[in-house]
Every structure is written in C-alpha cells, then in structure tokens.
Design a protein around this motif. Structure first.
Motif, mmCIF file in Angstrom:
data_model
loop_
_atom_site.group_PDB
_atom_site.id
_atom_site.type_symbol
_atom_site.label_atom_id
_atom_site.label_comp_id
_atom_site.label_asym_id
_atom_site.label_seq_id
_atom_site.Cartn_x
_atom_site.Cartn_y
_atom_site.Cartn_z
ATOM 1 N N GLU A 43 43.434 39.624 33.502
ATOM 2 C CA GLU A 43 42.939 38.039 33.992
ATOM 3 C C GLU A 43 44.051 36.892 32.907
ATOM 4 O O GLU A 43 44.247 36.078 32.734
ATOM 5 C CB GLU A 43 41.696 38.211 33.587
ATOM 6 N N GLN A 54 51.261 30.467 38.680
ATOM 7 C CA GLN A 54 49.835 30.937 38.668
ATOM 8 C C GLN A 54 49.593 30.744 40.677
ATOM 9 O O GLN A 54 48.468 31.173 41.276
ATOM 10 C CB GLN A 54 47.939 30.329 37.986
ATOM 11 N N GLN A 59 45.484 34.147 45.293
ATOM 12 C CA GLN A 59 44.108 35.511 45.083
ATOM 13 C C GLN A 59 43.884 36.398 44.473
ATOM 14 O O GLN A 59 42.551 37.451 44.063
ATOM 15 C CB GLN A 59 44.337 35.736 46.850
ATOM 16 N N LEU A 61 42.971 36.423 40.782
ATOM 17 C CA LEU A 61 41.260 36.282 40.649
ATOM 18 C C LEU A 61 40.243 36.757 40.682
ATOM 19 O O LEU A 61 40.068 37.557 40.674
ATOM 20 C CB LEU A 61 41.408 34.674 39.714
ATOM 21 N N ASP A 62 40.597 36.895 42.566
ATOM 22 C CA ASP A 62 39.386 36.544 43.565
ATOM 23 C C ASP A 62 39.769 38.265 43.726
ATOM 24 O O ASP A 62 38.761 38.766 43.583
ATOM 25 C CB ASP A 62 39.861 36.165 44.938
ATOM 26 N N ASN A 63 41.367 38.873 43.762
ATOM 27 C CA ASN A 63 41.145 40.430 43.815
ATOM 28 C C ASN A 63 40.763 41.373 42.235
ATOM 29 O O ASN A 63 39.758 42.295 42.373
ATOM 30 C CB ASN A 63 42.762 40.195 44.539
ATOM 31 N N LYS A 65 38.417 40.511 40.732
ATOM 32 C CA LYS A 65 36.860 40.194 40.757
ATOM 33 C C LYS A 65 36.288 41.059 41.747
ATOM 34 O O LYS A 65 35.473 41.775 41.365
ATOM 35 C CB LYS A 65 36.267 38.657 41.470
ATOM 36 N N THR A 66 36.843 41.605 43.340
ATOM 37 C CA THR A 66 36.496 42.915 44.116
ATOM 38 C C THR A 66 35.996 43.762 43.516
ATOM 39 O O THR A 66 35.746 44.928 43.000
ATOM 40 C CB THR A 66 37.348 42.369 45.274
ATOM 41 N N GLN A 68 35.793 44.294 39.651
ATOM 42 C CA GLN A 68 35.146 44.132 38.670
ATOM 43 C C GLN A 68 33.510 45.035 39.609
ATOM 44 O O GLN A 68 33.423 45.359 38.903
ATOM 45 C CB GLN A 68 34.244 43.430 38.893
ATOM 46 N N THR A 69 34.117 44.515 40.636
ATOM 47 C CA THR A 69 32.503 44.251 41.943
ATOM 48 C C THR A 69 32.427 46.033 42.319
ATOM 49 O O THR A 69 31.832 47.466 41.762
ATOM 50 C CB THR A 69 32.231 43.712 43.400
ATOM 51 N N SER A 223 47.637 44.505 48.386
ATOM 52 C CA SER A 223 46.621 44.289 47.370
ATOM 53 C C SER A 223 45.120 45.382 47.971
ATOM 54 O O SER A 223 44.111 46.276 46.577
ATOM 55 C CB SER A 223 46.576 42.944 46.666
#
Length: 371
Positions: A43, A54, A59, A61-63, A65-66, A68-69, A223
């Motif tokens: 990040e 950027q 996508q 940052l969204d990736n 977050k995924t 992290q989940t 990804s």
C-alpha cells in the motif's frame, strides 16, 4: 554428584523443549501481523506512485483489501490448528496463551519460523485438497503402487509400514486406508500441529477454506490467482475401516526408532534430504526393517541443512548415496531416475519449480550379511 548433573541436564532439556514449543506457537500467532505488514508495504509503494500512475491501476487497493480479508480468514484456521496444542503435547505450562504479548517479546518468531507457517498452509494444499491431487499422483502414487505390488500376496493387516517425514500424514493415511498397519513419523512441530488438526478435528469433506497463495506477490498471471481459495480436506480423514491401525509419532526419526527388525516396509517421500547425516538415516532404516523387509524411496536431494549457519550437513550425490546403501547391506531391486515432481507448487504461478527425482526399491537380505 552425577545425579545432580543429570537433573540439571534434564531441566535444561525440558526448558529448551518448552521454549521451542512456545516459539512455534508464537510463529502461528504472529501470522496475521506478519502478513499484514507485507500488505502495508504494498500500500505504501502504491501511495508513493505519481497520481496518474495510480489511476492506471484503480483496482490495486481493492485487491489489497481482499488480501487482508483472506489473511484474517487464514488466521482463523490457524487459531483452530493451535487451539488444542498444549493438550496435544501434554504441556503443563500455558504461558503461550496466558501472556501472548510477553511471550512474543521474549521469543519472537524469526523470518524462518514465519516461512514455515506459510509452508504449512501450502502443505495442507499438497496433502489434503483436490488442488494437490496432481502432486500426490507424482509423489505418493508410485510409492503406494510399489508397496502394493511387493506385498500383493500378503494380508495388508499383517504388513507394518513406517512413513518417516510424514508431513501432514496423507501418505500414511492412504496406506492405512488400504488396510496396512501404518505409523507416520514427523519431527516438525509446525507439521505436527497441522496434521493433528486435519486428522483429528476434520470430520467432513471440504469443510474448511484456505487462501494459500496470498503470500505470493510475484509471478501471478491474474490478480485473482493470488486470492484463489482451496477447500480441505478432500476426503474425510476419520473415514477409515474400524480395524485400521494408524498412528502418528512425534520426534526425531533417529531417536524414536531404535528397535531392530520392527517393520516390513519403510516408505520415504521427500525425506532423505532432511538429514544432517544421510548415512545415519540409511543405517537406521536398515536396522528397523525386518530381514527381507523393503525400503521404497522417492524424492530429490535438496539437503535442507546445506549452507545453514551452525548446522552440520553432509551433502552426498545420488551416486554416493547408492554406494552407501549397498555398503550398509541393502540390495537395490529397482531404480528409476528423472521422475518429474513438484513440492507445494502453485499450479497457477508463472514460475514453476520441478525436481528430477529418483525412486528406488531396496530389500534388506533375509539372511544377515556375513563379514
């Protein structure tokens, strides 16, 4: 005086075992924090890009977050794996649970320990998922086929098989499922904790989900490959015949197995090169086999302790290994080289490691060798 020295040595040994145990637990407990750090690094790198760069990868940052989940989900599986750890090893102290932050400070896991945690997750894929089926066909099926061929004329329940370096126990489980008396042996606490969970706590097919590839940040075609889930176990580990004789033994192979003429067969897969001294392994295998017993082996010669500081390691070529095998007394009955095998390989990765493994079948003579 001698008794006092023995008592001190015993206490020192117990303390060392306790510290090792807690360090391994700490490595599992540190998994989420350790893994999240890598996400934060990614990040930070993204935020350091020029704004217009950027915008090329909206996508990204969204990736993250995924991912992290997925890390959080993996950690929930890890919590289940270590939940009964103290009871499993009859550890009288529960310091690892009572003061987790203090223990992490006193015995922080090394990068090596954290790599072992990640490898353990990938080992679940290899041994207990449909994704690992192809690897098992390469590595386990030839050994199982040889053993069945060797003992085709015997009732499997009369054949005692030992599987040293059993990992998460799938090969030993398959032998037990086929009716053989089988014991798996494993030294690594990482593997023992995970195998205990799979073999004793999983009673339904594909009841858990894992994200084993989220730590692979390079060589991803898509990804989505990094966050690809797997389900485990692909079979019910408790689904064994009522008369099955199957067990897993913890401890160093050379220390645990010292009873001569105890087994009809020793089956080793990716095991020989885990030795500090491969000659000692071969000697022990010879000694514990019954006269006329068989040793079936498949694997490479990576030598795990080679080039590790403060570790002894004897690295023999396969040619030298064969000479040792014969000098110790074995008769090599079958040999095949250049068998393509993989180990905890991500099938979707752009980088693929393959071993050109060897497989051999040796027999201990029925009559003792003469001088």
């Amino acid at each position: 005086m001698a008794d006092d020295v023995d008592e001190i040595e015993k206490k020192d040994e117990e303390q060392a075992e306790k510290e090792h145990f807690i360090r391994i637990l700490n490595a599992f407990k540190f998994y989420r924090s350790h893994s999240m750090r890598r996400v934060y690094t990614a990040e930070k790198s993204f935020n350091g890009l020029p704004q217009h760069h950027q915008e090329f990868i909206p996508q990204f940052l969204d990736n993250l977050k995924t991912i992290q989940t997925c890390i959080t989900h993996n950690y929930e599986i890890i919590r289940l794996i270590i939940k009964d750890a103290e009871c499993m090893f009859e550890n009288k102290t529960h310091e690892a649970d009572d003061k987790p932050e203090e223990n992490l400070k006193q015995m922080p896991p090394t990068n090596f320990d954290m790599d072992k945690v990640k490898t353990t997750l990938k080992q679940i894929v290899r041994d207990w998922s449909s994704t690992g089926e192809e690897e098992r066909k390469m590595c386990y099926d030839p050994v199982i086929a040889e053993v069945k061929d060797i003992f085709a004329d015997r009732d499997p329940s009369t054949v005692g098989i030992l599987v040293p370096g059993a990992g998460l126990g799938r090969l030993a489980f398959e032998f037990a499922k086929s009716g053989y008396r089988c014991q798996g042996n494993e030294w690594s606490l990482f593997m023992l904790l995970a195998s205990n969970f799979v073999l004793n706590k999983c009673s339904e097919v594909d009841c858990f989900t894992l994200y084993p590839w989220i730590h692979q940040w390079t060589n991803n075609k898509m990804s989505a490959d990094q966050i690809q889930p797997i389900k485990f176990p692909d079979v019910n580990p408790s689904d064994l015949p009522p008369t099955s004789d199957f067990s897993m033994a913890a401890g160093d192979f050379l220390e645990v197995y010292q009873t001569p003429d105890a087994y009809d067969c020793v089956a080793t897969v990716f095991f020989l090169d885990t030795a500090h001294n491969v000659i000692a392994y071969i000697e022990t295998i010879y000694d514990i086999l019954k006269p006329g017993g068989y040793w079936v082996n498949l694997g490479p010669l990576l030598y795990h302790y080679a080039d590790i500081e403060n570790e002894t390691s004897i690295e023999l070529s396969y040619e030298e290994v064969k000479k040792v095998i014969k000098k110790i007394g074995f008769v090599i009955q079958k040999e095949e080289t250049d068998i393509s095998t993989t180990y905890t390989q991500n099938p979707a990765s752009m980088l693929q490691y393959r071993y050109s493994s060897v497989m051999f079948v040796c027999q201990k003579p029925k009559e003792p060798k003469t001088a």
